[in-house]
Design a protein around this motif. Structure first.
Motif, short mmCIF file in Angstrom:
data_model
loop_
_atom_site.label_atom_id
_atom_site.label_comp_id
_atom_site.label_asym_id
_atom_site.label_seq_id
_atom_site.Cartn_x
_atom_site.Cartn_y
_atom_site.Cartn_z
N ARG A 156 -3.11 2.22 -7.97
CA ARG A 156 -4.48 1.85 -7.62
C ARG A 156 -5.42 2.11 -8.80
N SER B 151 0.34 -4.26 -2.63
CA SER B 151 0.79 -3.09 -1.89
C SER B 151 1.16 -3.51 -0.48
N GLY C 53 -10.20 -4.92 -1.17
CA GLY C 53 -9.82 -4.39 -2.47
C GLY C 53 -9.34 -5.48 -3.40
N THR D 46 1.30 5.59 -5.53
CA THR D 46 0.31 4.64 -5.05
C THR D 46 -1.04 4.87 -5.73
N SER D 47 -1.44 6.16 -5.84
CA SER D 47 -2.72 6.45 -6.48
C SER D 47 -2.74 6.00 -7.93
N TYR E 117 -2.42 -6.82 -8.37
CA TYR E 117 -1.96 -5.64 -7.66
C TYR E 117 -1.44 -6.04 -6.29
N LEU F 30 -8.82 -0.08 -8.67
CA LEU F 30 -9.37 0.15 -7.33
C LEU F 30 -9.94 1.55 -7.19
N GLN F 31 -9.46 2.48 -7.99
CA GLN F 31 -10.11 3.78 -8.06
C GLN F 31 -10.25 4.16 -9.52
N GLY G 36 -6.64 -4.45 3.28
CA GLY G 36 -6.53 -4.46 1.82
C GLY G 36 -7.16 -5.67 1.14
N ASP H 41 3.46 -1.93 -5.58
CA ASP H 41 3.65 -0.71 -4.83
C ASP H 41 4.68 -0.95 -3.74
#
Lengths: 243, 218, 204
Positions: free
Chosen positions: C45, C69, B78, C41-42, C67, C50-51, B75, C140
């Motif tokens: 993100r 996780s 990211g 989670t999505s 962020y 991140l997405q 991670g 998260d």
């Protein structure tokens, strides 16, 4: 109607279906005329004898090996800039044809080289450049098949194609620096407008080159259609799983 | 950027980081070559420049495949993408760390291994200089390859397939400089061209690498 | 501080959440609830960037979000201090001694992160958040593998140090956290349509 309309998958399938039969016939006809003329109706060369006739396969395939890479580069740029899916699929479809052409050029070159230079392979700049081009095609195809997500694969292979093109040109000059070589000059130097091939051989050679271009376009359209059908299967699969 | 560079160097040096593996590989390769081609001094001296450059290139390649993969899996990549530093900078820092932990040690060790291969005495300095000038290009190109394949499970082999053809020009100019020096010829031209490749790679490839990272992080 | 409007979120090529709209202002915490796999989670993100969202907008001032996780990028061979210092530097934050005290990491400062227990590692991950100096936290499952004592530690820190000082947080969690917070149930926004439909439809 804009030019890009032809890149819509549905429209692409429509017009290629109409064009392909005629194109196939034209390819076979020009291939037959060029090769038969070249192989049987031209005299033997004074020094090279009948071995010279391999030129009708060697020169067109070598020309296509490079041009197909350039076509892939253009298709990759179109994909990155305009996000036309057919463009990415066409680049993907072109790569195996390109690697086949490179292989044909290398093999016919080896067969020709044996009687001419007394060896199948020499580390001549041109031969080496083609070998490197072969490796580039190999990497490009491998990257396509390694990545599952179609859009990410299209993006990454496009970036590789652009960077690879720069390095391919760099390699060409590096290799020339490294070894001066045996290979004769290009048969048809475009820049100077002269030619080193005499007229008797030249006319059928031109026809062969045209035939190879037609062959590429035909195969490319066929393979792109296959890739589009692949995406259709994927879409139908998704839809049925969803229903 | 400095923080990332220092962290990567620390990670490489600590246990399991793979520092020294490249060097060890280089040493083994050079030791094995005479077993393959025979102990004749003249033959070895003749092929020494090529073997040393090819060996350095493979050693640099060997340490590349975990470059982004580890950060991708845990991670960190990211989080770096979200940090207020551009991914281009991340690419440069990664390549710089790779060079400092692989390219630079290889350049320092190569003359010693040149002794084993009977490298002519005039070629020691050019060997060192050519590796010093050429390995940054190897690191930059390798970083690009690692970025391309970061999302691929077991992408190491694929990465070699993609990166090795890109290494061709660097290898040609690098080995050529040493070869010319070994033959007592002037070697500045290939050395300058080698430097040009390195500089161009440093200037341009970070953008391509950052693009591949963005695609893979998407 | 955070405004989300008409957001649709995808995972693995499928749209899983649609038409989400909410706001989180300074000093507020929002807890995301929902069944496993609903897309917590999505969503986080997507909020973090991140997405990219399928449609809709996520708005907050640049460089204000942090962020965290399960994959918190803690390196096993680096010490706790080195790990935290690295993230503080890359994000332009500060690593003060109070952070170690806050997360009960004082005795572990120089231990390699790889030798920590799962809960201790999680605390390092949370301490990472505190050193970033970011007002908007996107968390998260922050309490996974934390014991009761550490959960309490986290709750206190979140309320007293973060929210009280004008920070905000969006938290996906299964357990009941003892913090003042609103709750958003994602089950109401769940959907399931293939994302490639638009692209792939073009091929049909």
């Amino acid at each position: 109607m804009s030019f890009w309309e032809f890149a819509n998958p549905k429209r692409f399938m429509d017009w290629t279906a109409k064009v392909l039969p005629a194109l196939s016939v034209l390819t076979i006809a020009s291939m037959a005329v060029g090769l038969i003329w070249g192989f049987f109706l031209t005299p033997d060369d004074l020094r090279q004898g009948s071995t010279v006739k391999i030129i009708y396969l060697h020169v067109p395939s070598a020309m296509m090996a490079i041009n197909i890479w350039i076509m892939m580069l253009l298709a990759s740029l179109v994909w990155l800039v305009r996000r036309h899916h057919v463009s990415a699929l066409a680049a993907r479809a072109a790569a195996p044809i390109g690697i086949a052409m490179t292989l044909v050029a290398l093999l016919t070159g080896a067969i020709w080289g044996q009687p001419m230079w007394g060896t199948y392979w020499a580390w001549d700049p041109r031969l080496t450049s083609f070998l490197i081009l072969f490796l580039f095609y190999l990497g490009y195809i491998a990257l396509w098949s390694a990545i599952e997500d179609p859009d990410a694969a299209a993006d990454l292979t496009s970036v590789l194609c652009i960077v690879g093109s720069v390095f391919a040109i760099l390699s060409r000059y590096a290799v020339r620096f490294w070894n001066q070589g045996l290979h004769q000059g290009t048969s048809i130097p475009v820049a100077t407008g002269e030619r080193t091939v005499s007229d008797v051989f030249f006319a059928p050679l031109l026809i062969c080159m045209a035939a190879f271009v037609l062959l590429f376009v035909t195969l490319l359209l066929m393979r792109t259609r296959t890739e589009i059908r692949n995406r259709r299967i994927r879409a139908l699969d998704l839809r049925s799983r969803n229903a | 950027m400095i923080a990332l560079l220092l962290r990567d160097i620390r990670l490489a040096i600590r246990a399991g980081g793979g520092f020294g593996l490249g060097l060890a590989f280089f040493l083994i390769l050079v030791v094995l070559v005479p077993f393959g081609v025979g102990p004749e001094t003249q033959v070895l001296a003749r092929i020494a420049p090529g073997i040393l450059w090819v060996g350095a290139m493979l050693a640099a390649l060997l340490t590349l495949d975990r470059l982004f993969a580890l950060d991708f899996e845990d991670g960190a990549l990211g989080l770096l993408a979200l940090a207020p530093i551009p991914l281009e900078t991340v690419a440069v820092a990664k390549a710089a760390a790779h060079w400092l932990t692989t390219g630079l040690p290889l350049a320092v060790a190569a003359p010693l291994l040149g002794l084993l291969l009977q490298l002519p005495s005039g070629a020691f300095v050019p060997l060192f200089v050519s590796l010093l000038v050429g390995t940054p290009a190897l690191s930059m190109i390798g970083t690009f390859g690692a970025g391309l394949t970061v999302g691929v499970k077991r992408g190491g082999l694929l990465m070699s397939l993609l990166v090795l053809p890109l290494y061709a020009p660097t290898l040609i100019f690098g080995a050529e400089a040493v070869r010319r020096a070994a033959d007592g010829l002037a070697y500045t031209t290939p050395l300058i061209l080698l430097g040009a490749i390195s500089l161009a790679c440093i200037a341009l490839l970070p953008f391509a690498t950052a693009a591949t990272l963005r695609i893979n992080l998407r | 501080m955070l405004r989300v409007s008409d957001l649709s979120v995808a995972r693995g090529g499928r749209r899983i959440l649609s038409d989400l709209s909410f706001e989180v202002s300074a000093g507020e915490a929002l807890i995301l609830r929902g069944a496993n796999g609903v897309g917590k989670t999505s969503l986080l993100r997507t909020l973090a960037g991140l997405q990219s969202p399928v449609s809709g907008q996520v708005e907050y001032a640049e460089d204000t979000a942090a962020y965290a996780s399960h994959a918190d990028g803690v390196k096993a061979t680096l010490s706790v201090t080195e790990n935290l210092a690295f993230w503080a530097q890359t994000y332009g934050g500060t690593l003060g001694p109070s952070v170690f005290k806050r997360f009960d990491l004082e005795d572990l400062r120089d231990r390699a992160a790889g030798t920590l227990s799962a809960g201790q590692k999680r605390r390092v991950g949370l301490a990472r958040l505190a050193v970033l100096n970011r007002p908007l936290w996107l968390l998260d499952e922050p309490t996974v593998s934390l014991d009761r004592f550490s959960v309490k530690l986290f709750e206190d820190m979140l309320t007293a140090d973060h929210l009280a000082k004008g920070g905000a947080a969006v938290i996906a969690t299964h357990i009941d956290l003892d913090i003042p917070a609103r709750t958003l149930d994602l089950d109401a926004f769940a959907t399931d349509t293939p994302l490639d439909a638009d692209t792939d439809e073009a091929f049909l």
